[in-house]
Design a protein around this motif. Structure first.
Motif, mmCIF file in Angstrom:
data_model
loop_
_atom_site.group_PDB
_atom_site.id
_atom_site.type_symbol
_atom_site.label_atom_id
_atom_site.label_comp_id
_atom_site.label_asym_id
_atom_site.label_seq_id
_atom_site.Cartn_x
_atom_site.Cartn_y
_atom_site.Cartn_z
ATOM 1 N N HIS A 1 0.864 -1.178 0.000
ATOM 2 C CA HIS A 1 0.000 0.000 0.000
ATOM 3 C C HIS A 1 0.894 1.219 0.000
ATOM 4 C CE1 HIS A 1 -2.885 2.917 1.915
ATOM 5 N NE2 HIS A 1 -3.583 2.454 0.896
ATOM 6 N N HIS A 2 0.844 1.983 -1.078
ATOM 7 C CA HIS A 2 1.709 3.153 -1.268
ATOM 8 C C HIS A 2 3.181 2.791 -1.096
ATOM 9 C CE1 HIS A 2 -1.620 5.870 -1.728
ATOM 10 N NE2 HIS A 2 -2.149 5.468 -0.595
ATOM 11 N N GLY A 3 3.575 1.642 -1.614
ATOM 12 C CA GLY A 3 4.972 1.234 -1.614
ATOM 13 C C GLY A 3 5.450 0.503 -0.373
ATOM 14 N N ARG A 4 4.627 0.379 0.641
ATOM 15 C CA ARG A 4 5.007 -0.330 1.865
ATOM 16 C C ARG A 4 4.274 -1.660 1.955
ATOM 17 N NH1 ARG A 4 5.403 3.964 6.793
ATOM 18 N NH2 ARG A 4 6.824 5.400 5.745
ATOM 19 N N VAL A 5 4.962 -2.674 2.436
ATOM 20 C CA VAL A 5 4.350 -3.994 2.552
ATOM 21 C C VAL A 5 3.229 -3.945 3.584
ATOM 22 C CG1 VAL A 5 4.722 -6.399 3.181
ATOM 23 C CG2 VAL A 5 6.459 -5.176 1.876
ATOM 24 N N ALA A 6 2.028 -4.339 3.151
ATOM 25 C CA ALA A 6 0.867 -4.341 4.031
ATOM 26 C C ALA A 6 0.500 -5.755 4.461
ATOM 27 C CB ALA A 6 -0.320 -3.692 3.329
#
Length: 72
Positions: A22-27
């Motif tokens: 999500h927006h480049g971060r692992v969710a």
């Protein structure tokens, strides 16, 4: 690959693992049966499915919005 219309993307790796960002971060990182279940569900509505699977679906403001005069 998932779509980036609302910030969610997913990548299916060679070992069967699915990584949702999500927006480049692992969710979320899904493995095994959960990954297969996710892949079957994500075909219908990708953004909604990824939001649900990552827990980024409800934020607690639904009650406040329901009580707003505009929504009565």
């Amino acid at each position: 690959m998932g779509q980036a219309a609302q910030g969610f993307r997913y990548v299916q790796r060679a070992d069967g693992t699915v990584v949702v960002t999500h927006h480049g971060r692992v969710a979320a990182t899904l493995r095994g049966g959960r990954a297969a279940e996710f892949l079957a569900e994500v075909e219908d509505d990708p953004q909604l499915a990824m939001a649900r699977w990552t827990g980024n679906y409800r934020h607690g403001n639904e009650r406040t919005a329901k009580q707003h005069p505009r929504n009565r």
